[in-house]
Design a protein around this motif. Structure first.
Motif, short mmCIF file in Angstrom:
data_model
loop_
_atom_site.label_atom_id
_atom_site.label_comp_id
_atom_site.label_asym_id
_atom_site.label_seq_id
_atom_site.Cartn_x
_atom_site.Cartn_y
_atom_site.Cartn_z
N THR A 274 0.72 -1.30 -0.06
CA THR A 274 -0.08 0.04 -0.05
C THR A 274 0.93 1.29 0.02
O THR A 274 0.45 2.22 -0.74
CB THR A 274 -0.85 0.09 1.42
N LYS A 275 2.06 1.31 0.76
CA LYS A 275 2.46 2.56 1.05
C LYS A 275 3.96 2.67 0.36
O LYS A 275 4.54 3.77 0.36
CB LYS A 275 2.83 2.53 2.41
N THR A 276 4.41 1.76 -0.42
CA THR A 276 5.61 1.96 -1.22
C THR A 276 5.30 1.43 -2.44
O THR A 276 4.58 0.48 -2.93
CB THR A 276 7.05 1.24 -0.57
N ASN A 277 6.48 1.69 -3.41
CA ASN A 277 6.43 0.84 -4.81
C ASN A 277 7.69 0.31 -4.96
O ASN A 277 8.10 0.15 -6.07
CB ASN A 277 6.15 2.13 -6.16
N GLY A 278 8.25 0.14 -3.84
CA GLY A 278 9.51 -0.53 -3.83
C GLY A 278 10.84 0.25 -4.10
O GLY A 278 10.58 1.60 -4.12
N VAL A 279 12.06 -0.36 -3.78
CA VAL A 279 13.14 0.69 -3.87
C VAL A 279 13.78 0.29 -5.35
O VAL A 279 13.35 -0.61 -6.03
CB VAL A 279 14.09 -0.15 -2.75
N SER A 280 14.33 1.40 -5.66
CA SER A 280 14.87 1.25 -7.04
C SER A 280 15.56 0.27 -7.67
O SER A 280 16.35 -0.31 -6.81
CB SER A 280 15.64 2.73 -7.51
N TYR A 281 15.65 -0.24 -8.71
CA TYR A 281 16.06 -1.62 -9.36
C TYR A 281 17.68 -1.31 -9.20
O TYR A 281 18.43 -2.17 -8.67
CB TYR A 281 15.72 -1.77 -10.88
N VAL A 282 18.07 0.02 -9.65
CA VAL A 282 19.66 0.31 -9.57
C VAL A 282 20.35 0.19 -8.21
O VAL A 282 21.26 -0.74 -8.23
CB VAL A 282 19.95 1.71 -10.28
N LEU A 283 19.45 0.65 -7.11
CA LEU A 283 20.07 0.46 -5.88
C LEU A 283 20.21 -0.63 -5.36
O LEU A 283 20.93 -1.41 -4.64
CB LEU A 283 19.22 1.27 -4.86
N GLN A 284 19.08 -1.91 -5.89
CA GLN A 284 19.06 -3.19 -5.15
C GLN A 284 20.05 -3.85 -5.80
O GLN A 284 20.76 -4.75 -5.37
CB GLN A 284 17.77 -3.57 -5.50
N ARG A 285 20.51 -3.70 -7.17
CA ARG A 285 21.76 -4.11 -7.73
C ARG A 285 23.00 -3.77 -6.99
O ARG A 285 23.66 -4.43 -6.81
CB ARG A 285 21.61 -3.87 -9.25
N GLY A 286 23.08 -2.64 -6.74
CA GLY A 286 24.23 -2.05 -5.76
C GLY A 286 24.19 -2.82 -4.50
O GLY A 286 25.21 -3.07 -3.94
N GLY A 287 23.13 -2.77 -3.81
CA GLY A 287 22.89 -3.44 -2.51
C GLY A 287 23.39 -5.20 -2.71
O GLY A 287 24.15 -5.59 -1.78
N ALA A 288 23.15 -5.69 -3.51
CA ALA A 288 23.12 -7.18 -3.95
C ALA A 288 24.74 -7.26 -3.97
O ALA A 288 25.19 -8.48 -3.63
CB ALA A 288 22.55 -7.51 -5.07
N ALA A 289 25.37 -6.29 -4.61
CA ALA A 289 26.96 -6.51 -4.90
C ALA A 289 27.65 -6.76 -3.48
O ALA A 289 28.76 -7.12 -3.31
CB ALA A 289 27.68 -5.36 -5.57
N VAL A 290 27.07 -5.95 -2.27
CA VAL A 290 27.68 -6.02 -1.02
C VAL A 290 27.54 -7.48 -0.71
O VAL A 290 28.70 -7.81 0.31
CB VAL A 290 26.74 -5.14 -0.14
N PHE A 291 26.88 -8.29 -0.97
CA PHE A 291 26.85 -9.82 -0.36
C PHE A 291 27.51 -10.76 -1.27
O PHE A 291 27.42 -11.75 -1.08
CB PHE A 291 25.14 -10.09 0.00
N THR A 292 28.22 -10.12 -2.23
CA THR A 292 29.19 -11.01 -3.01
C THR A 292 30.38 -11.36 -2.46
O THR A 292 30.77 -10.21 -1.36
CB THR A 292 29.34 -10.39 -4.27
N PRO A 293 31.37 -12.19 -2.63
CA PRO A 293 32.51 -12.49 -1.77
C PRO A 293 33.38 -11.32 -1.96
O PRO A 293 33.88 -10.60 -0.92
CB PRO A 293 33.29 -13.76 -2.44
N GLU A 294 33.36 -10.71 -3.46
CA GLU A 294 34.31 -9.39 -3.46
C GLU A 294 33.82 -8.30 -2.67
O GLU A 294 34.48 -7.48 -2.06
CB GLU A 294 33.94 -9.30 -4.97
N GLY A 295 32.51 -8.10 -2.71
CA GLY A 295 31.82 -7.19 -1.72
C GLY A 295 32.25 -7.09 -0.58
O GLY A 295 32.43 -6.10 0.32
N GLN A 296 32.22 -8.37 0.03
CA GLN A 296 32.23 -8.56 1.72
C GLN A 296 33.71 -8.22 1.84
O GLN A 296 34.05 -7.61 3.01
CB GLN A 296 31.90 -10.06 1.90
N ALA A 297 34.65 -8.61 1.05
CA ALA A 297 35.87 -8.30 1.21
C ALA A 297 36.40 -6.91 1.22
O ALA A 297 36.88 -6.12 2.28
CB ALA A 297 36.98 -9.02 0.40
N GLN A 298 35.60 -6.09 0.36
CA GLN A 298 35.89 -4.61 0.39
C GLN A 298 35.12 -3.74 1.59
O GLN A 298 35.87 -3.04 1.87
CB GLN A 298 35.13 -4.23 -1.04
N ILE A 299 34.37 -4.34 1.94
CA ILE A 299 33.36 -3.80 2.83
C ILE A 299 34.18 -4.05 4.26
O ILE A 299 34.36 -3.17 5.23
CB ILE A 299 31.92 -4.08 3.20
#
Ligand code: PLP
Length: 399
Positions: A274-299
């Motif tokens: 009801t209250k949202t239309n979701g988070v943008s596709y682009v940002l969610q792709r950026g977010g998913a990169a955080v959970f890759t092995p490469e992303g985890q090592a970098q953070i």
């Protein structure tokens, strides 16, 4: 008919804590043009997004440019690829979640406010103080009764549940902002058992879980037995991966969480649709990169920078013989104002004498009076200079 405003706004403190600090520092700069400030106050990060995230964001932007790969509205509760990546991240820690128990959000602040919608107005909220100010303010705006539970050095800023069951909504923040305290498994289990016994629901703010170093401390409340029937976990990529300005978070609501025959996960699906239309596709792709092995090592490498800042600041506090806690499993250092100073007095002194900006403890609740918070998110060179100035000012103080 005359519009009736929400009069509860009048019950809020004059200004949000960080807005108050910004005003005072701005005034100081107007009076002292050209002065450089060393900002150890507000909890914004200084390191840029990591390369894995930047690459994913760029690739997603390119996808949005072509008819065959363009994405319009995203699913309100989150893109399946990101919900799955987050569930897989929890699984690595031994927490089994189904992707539809994970809700992608625009950040923890938004969620902490929005989640008010699933609690009846007559449900009182318990807030352990000192506390992140948004808990109290969101409850005040909602017209909700607040049960303030004070904490202090005597219980390591980690109080046990109260004797009574007045509150049905329990805010827990671990690692804690502002005190840096982290619940042990045994302490958190007490809260889980208390919530299951009383029927309350815990809102577990895990925004700083990535800073936990001690393997024995829980990162997620769902590591504890019984949490699936009494807890909601709110998390964020802001401090984990530098998303403060990019905005992405996630909330976990288990399917077993029910009260009065209503399933809370289903209520939240209904709310989001009801209250949202979701988070943008682009940002969610950026977010998913955080959970890759490469992303985890970098953070991890970025978090190490902030941990080094913590070491620099705590070394300085030790040199000044100032009592402090936090800074090891959390990005905040919580210290006692020296010479019996009150927290706004100490704020003014640091600002005027050494141009270091911190956060007065009183802004986190009355039991924060006499304490002060340093954030470890500043630029390392600024942090080193702030530490040097602290030692020069207070190195001989008798506390
Ligand atoms: N929860 C706590 C305890 C915080 O300290 C903060 C931000 O400082 C937030 C939530 C908000 O995080 P976000 O940037 O995801 O809104």
């Amino acid at each position: 008919m005359m519009m009736q405003p929400n009069v509860h706004y009048a019950e809020l403190k004059d200004s949000y804590l960080f807005a108050g600090i910004a005003k005072k520092t701005q005034k100081y700069l107007e009076e002292h043009p050209g002065q450089r400030l060393y900002r150890m106050g507000i909890g914004d990060v200084s390191q840029p997004l990591c390369p894995a995230v930047i690459a994913a964001l760029h690739a997603a932007v390119e996808e949005q440019a072509a008819p065959g790969s363009f994405h319009g509205y995203m699913p309100e509760c989150g893109a399946p690829f990101l919900r799955e990546a987050i569930a897989a991240h929890y699984a690595e820690r031994g927490v089994d979640l189904s992707p539809d128990e994970v809700f992608v959000s625009s950040g923890a602040s938004d969620e902490l406010g929005d989640l008010q919608d699933i609690f009846a107005r007559e449900t009182a909220a318990l807030v352990i103080e000192p506390a992140y100010p948004a808990y109290v303010d969101a409850c005040v705006i909602a017209g909700r009764e607040i049960v303030h539970l004070a904490s202090g050095p005597e219980n390591g800023f980690l109080p046990a549940p109260p004797q009574d069951a007045r509150a049905g909504m329990l805010y827990l923040c671990s690692p804690n902002n502002p005190t840096g305290a982290v619940f042990s498994r045994a302490q958190l289990q007490e809260w889980v058992d208390y919530a299951n016994d009383t029927g309350a629901v815990i809102l577990f703010d895990a925004a700083y879980e990535a800073y936990i170093e001690d393997d024995l401390l829980p990162h997620s409340i769902f590591e504890l037995e019984g949490a699936r029937t009494c807890a909601i976990e709110i998390s964020s990529l802001s401090k984990t991966a530098g998303f403060t300005g990019t905005r992405l978070g996630y909330t976990v609501i288990p399917k077993e969480l029910e009260r009065k025959g209503l399933n809370v996960n289903s209520l939240w699906v209904r709310n989001r649709t009801t209250k949202t239309n979701g988070v943008s596709y682009v940002l969610q792709r950026g977010g998913a990169a955080v959970f890759t092995p490469e992303g985890q090592a970098q953070i991890r490498a970025q978090i190490a920078v902030y941990k080094q800042n913590a070491k620099v600041l705590t070394d300085a506090l030790r040199r000044c013989e100032i009592w402090y806690t936090g800074g090891s499993n959390a990005p905040y250092i919580w210290l006692k104002c020296p010479d019996g100073s009150d927290s706004w007095g100490f704020f003014e002194r640091l600002l005027r004498e050494i141009q270091v900006v911190g956060t007065p403890g009183e802004g986190f609740g009355s039991c924060g009076e006499g304490f002060f918070r340093f954030s470890t998110f500043a630029d390392p060179q600024d942090t080193a200079e702030a530490a040097r100035r602290l030692i020069a000012l207070l190195g001989n103080s008798t506390n």
